[in-house]
Design a protein around this motif. Sequence first.
Motif, PDB file in Angstrom:
ATOM      1  N   PRO A 257      38.007  47.770  56.802  1.00  0.00           N
ATOM      2  CA  PRO A 257      39.429  47.570  56.506  1.00  0.00           C
ATOM      3  C   PRO A 257      39.773  46.117  56.175  1.00  0.00           C
ATOM      4  CG  PRO A 257      39.194  49.033  58.377  1.00  0.00           C
ATOM      5  CD  PRO A 257      37.812  48.509  58.063  1.00  0.00           C
ATOM      6  N   LYS A 258      40.723  45.964  55.269  1.00  0.00           N
ATOM      7  CA  LYS A 258      41.070  44.645  54.740  1.00  0.00           C
ATOM      8  C   LYS A 258      41.482  43.663  55.832  1.00  0.00           C
ATOM      9  CE  LYS A 258      43.314  44.454  50.894  1.00  0.00           C
ATOM     10  NZ  LYS A 258      44.391  44.489  49.872  1.00  0.00           N
ATOM     11  N   GLU A 259      42.183  44.151  56.857  1.00  0.00           N
ATOM     12  CA  GLU A 259      42.638  43.238  57.910  1.00  0.00           C
ATOM     13  C   GLU A 259      41.455  42.524  58.562  1.00  0.00           C
ATOM     14  OE1 GLU A 259      43.729  45.471  61.720  1.00  0.00           O
ATOM     15  OE2 GLU A 259      43.713  47.090  60.230  1.00  0.00           O
TER      16      GLU A 259
ATOM     17  N   LYS B 168      39.877  39.912  56.071  1.00  0.00           N
ATOM     18  CA  LYS B 168      40.628  38.653  56.078  1.00  0.00           C
ATOM     19  C   LYS B 168      40.139  37.734  57.186  1.00  0.00           C
ATOM     20  CE  LYS B 168      45.027  40.444  54.266  1.00  0.00           C
ATOM     21  NZ  LYS B 168      46.453  40.739  54.619  1.00  0.00           N
ATOM     22  N   THR B 169      39.982  38.280  58.367  1.00  0.00           N
ATOM     23  CA  THR B 169      39.516  37.480  59.505  1.00  0.00           C
ATOM     24  C   THR B 169      38.113  36.952  59.260  1.00  0.00           C
ATOM     25  OG1 THR B 169      40.842  38.842  61.006  1.00  0.00           O
ATOM     26  CG2 THR B 169      39.101  37.514  61.995  1.00  0.00           C
ATOM     27  N   LEU B 170      37.263  37.795  58.728  1.00  0.00           N
ATOM     28  CA  LEU B 170      35.881  37.387  58.468  1.00  0.00           C
ATOM     29  C   LEU B 170      35.804  36.320  57.383  1.00  0.00           C
ATOM     30  CD1 LEU B 170      34.183  40.886  58.675  1.00  0.00           C
ATOM     31  CD2 LEU B 170      33.738  38.950  60.201  1.00  0.00           C
TER      32      LEU B 170
ATOM     33  N   ASP C 132      42.660  39.801  46.280  1.00  0.00           N
ATOM     34  CA  ASP C 132      43.946  39.327  46.801  1.00  0.00           C
ATOM     35  C   ASP C 132      43.759  38.420  48.007  1.00  0.00           C
ATOM     36  OD1 ASP C 132      42.944  41.727  47.914  1.00  0.00           O
ATOM     37  OD2 ASP C 132      44.851  42.133  48.895  1.00  0.00           O
ATOM     38  N   ILE C 133      42.702  38.651  48.789  1.00  0.00           N
ATOM     39  CA  ILE C 133      42.417  37.758  49.916  1.00  0.00           C
ATOM     40  C   ILE C 133      42.108  36.359  49.392  1.00  0.00           C
ATOM     41  CG2 ILE C 133      40.734  37.248  51.745  1.00  0.00           C
ATOM     42  CD1 ILE C 133      40.553  40.246  52.288  1.00  0.00           C
ATOM     43  N   ILE C 134      41.405  36.293  48.293  1.00  0.00           N
ATOM     44  CA  ILE C 134      41.058  35.002  47.698  1.00  0.00           C
ATOM     45  C   ILE C 134      42.321  34.276  47.231  1.00  0.00           C
ATOM     46  CG2 ILE C 134      39.729  33.841  45.910  1.00  0.00           C
ATOM     47  CD1 ILE C 134      38.091  35.356  48.113  1.00  0.00           C
ATOM     48  N   ARG C 135      43.227  35.023  46.625  1.00  0.00           N
ATOM     49  CA  ARG C 135      44.458  34.398  46.126  1.00  0.00           C
ATOM     50  C   ARG C 135      45.252  33.747  47.254  1.00  0.00           C
ATOM     51  NH1 ARG C 135      44.534  38.974  42.673  1.00  0.00           N
ATOM     52  NH2 ARG C 135      45.961  40.122  44.038  1.00  0.00           N
ATOM     53  N   PHE C 136      45.223  34.363  48.438  1.00  0.00           N
ATOM     54  CA  PHE C 136      45.955  33.811  49.575  1.00  0.00           C
ATOM     55  C   PHE C 136      45.220  32.644  50.235  1.00  0.00           C
ATOM     56  CE2 PHE C 136      48.166  37.980  49.509  1.00  0.00           C
ATOM     57  CZ  PHE C 136      49.470  37.533  49.530  1.00  0.00           C
ATOM     58  N   ARG C 137      44.018  32.358  49.767  1.00  0.00           N
ATOM     59  CA  ARG C 137      43.241  31.261  50.369  1.00  0.00           C
ATOM     60  C   ARG C 137      42.953  30.163  49.342  1.00  0.00           C
ATOM     61  NH1 ARG C 137      44.600  33.916  53.999  1.00  0.00           N
ATOM     62  NH2 ARG C 137      43.448  34.571  55.871  1.00  0.00           N
ATOM     63  N   GLU C 138      43.722  30.147  48.267  1.00  0.00           N
ATOM     64  CA  GLU C 138      43.438  29.199  47.190  1.00  0.00           C
ATOM     65  C   GLU C 138      43.514  27.749  47.649  1.00  0.00           C
ATOM     66  OE1 GLU C 138      45.741  29.892  43.710  1.00  0.00           O
ATOM     67  OE2 GLU C 138      44.700  31.741  43.180  1.00  0.00           O
ATOM     68  N   SER C 139      44.490  27.436  48.498  1.00  0.00           N
ATOM     69  CA  SER C 139      44.632  26.047  48.935  1.00  0.00           C
ATOM     70  C   SER C 139      43.413  25.604  49.740  1.00  0.00           C
ATOM     71  CB  SER C 139      45.906  25.872  49.764  1.00  0.00           C
ATOM     72  OG  SER C 139      45.886  26.711  50.913  1.00  0.00           O
ATOM     73  N   GLU C 140      42.914  26.489  50.616  1.00  0.00           N
ATOM     74  CA  GLU C 140      41.715  26.161  51.382  1.00  0.00           C
ATOM     75  C   GLU C 140      40.495  26.027  50.464  1.00  0.00           C
ATOM     76  OE1 GLU C 140      43.962  28.919  54.334  1.00  0.00           O
ATOM     77  OE2 GLU C 140      43.866  28.574  52.169  1.00  0.00           O
TER      78      GLU C 140
ATOM     79  N   PHE D  14      35.605  42.809  46.164  1.00  0.00           N
ATOM     80  CA  PHE D  14      36.326  43.976  46.678  1.00  0.00           C
ATOM     81  C   PHE D  14      37.768  43.663  47.082  1.00  0.00           C
ATOM     82  CE2 PHE D  14      31.948  45.313  47.075  1.00  0.00           C
ATOM     83  CZ  PHE D  14      31.992  46.670  46.782  1.00  0.00           C
ATOM     84  N   HIS D  15      38.066  42.400  47.387  1.00  0.00           N
ATOM     85  CA  HIS D  15      39.408  42.039  47.858  1.00  0.00           C
ATOM     86  C   HIS D  15      39.864  40.725  47.209  1.00  0.00           C
ATOM     87  CE1 HIS D  15      39.345  45.202  50.893  1.00  0.00           C
ATOM     88  NE2 HIS D  15      38.136  44.807  51.211  1.00  0.00           N
TER      89      HIS D  15
END
Length: 240
Positions: A165-167, A170-172, A204-212, A201-202
Motif C-alpha cells: 500500500p502507498k502509505e 511513502k514511509t519507506l 506522485d510520491i516523488i512529486r511530493f519529495r521534489e524539494s528533498e 509505481f508511485h
Amino acid sequence: MRLITRKSDVRIRLEECILAYDRDGLIACCDTVYKTLLLHKVKFPLLEFCGTQLYDTLLEIDQIPFCDQIQALKTEGGNVILGIMLQKRLEHHYDQSIQRATQYIADADIWYVCDIIGERVWGVSLLQTPEKTISVIEKKTHHESNWVIRSLGAGIHYAIKKGLPKEHVKTLFDLLLTCANTNDKEIRQGIGWAAKTTAKFHPDIIRFRESELNNTQDVAAWFRKKVEIGLQRHQYAKRN
C-alpha cells in the motif's frame, strides 16, 4: 553441473533428500540437498518449491540448523531455499527469522546473497506485517554491514512491485532518502533499485519529495538518476 528446469526432475531429487532425512537425519539431508540440488543449476521457482516442501517436512527444531548448514555451503541456490524457510517461519518465529536473515546476509561474500534473501524475507515480511517490518528496516539502515543495507533495497523493491500500500511506500521512501548520499557501491545498488521502483509505481510520491530530492548536499546524483529512470519507466508503461 546439470540444468534442471522441470518440476518432475526436482521432485525425484527432493524425494531423495526427504528419504535421507527420514532415514539418517539432518546432516544426511543437507548432504543430499547439496549433491542433488545445489551442485546443479536449478531454476529459482523450483528451488522455492523445494524450500516449501522441506519446511513442511523438517521438524521445527531442525529448521534453523538446516538453514545454518545450507548457508555454510555458500551456494547461490542455497540462498533461495533458506530464504523460503525463513519466510515460512516469519508468522510464528518472526524475531528469529529476522535475526538469521540479517546474519546470513552480513556474512555474504557476493551481491546475490543480499538480493535473494532480501526479496524473500524483507519483501514478504513487508507485505505481511508492514508496520512491524518498517520499524525493523529503519533500524537496519544503520547496520554496520553494507550487504545488509543493500538487501533492504531488494526487499522494498519486491514489496512495492507486489502491491505494498502507498502509505507504507511513502514511509519507506523517506527511509531510502536517508541513504541517498552514500558512496558505497553495494548500498547504492540496493537503495537505488528500491528508489527506481518507487518512482515507477508511485510517481506522485516523488512529486511530493521534489524539494528533498533537489537538495544536492543530502541526495547524491546517483539517487536522482535512479528516480529519473523509474519515472521514465512509468511513462513508458502508460503508453503501452
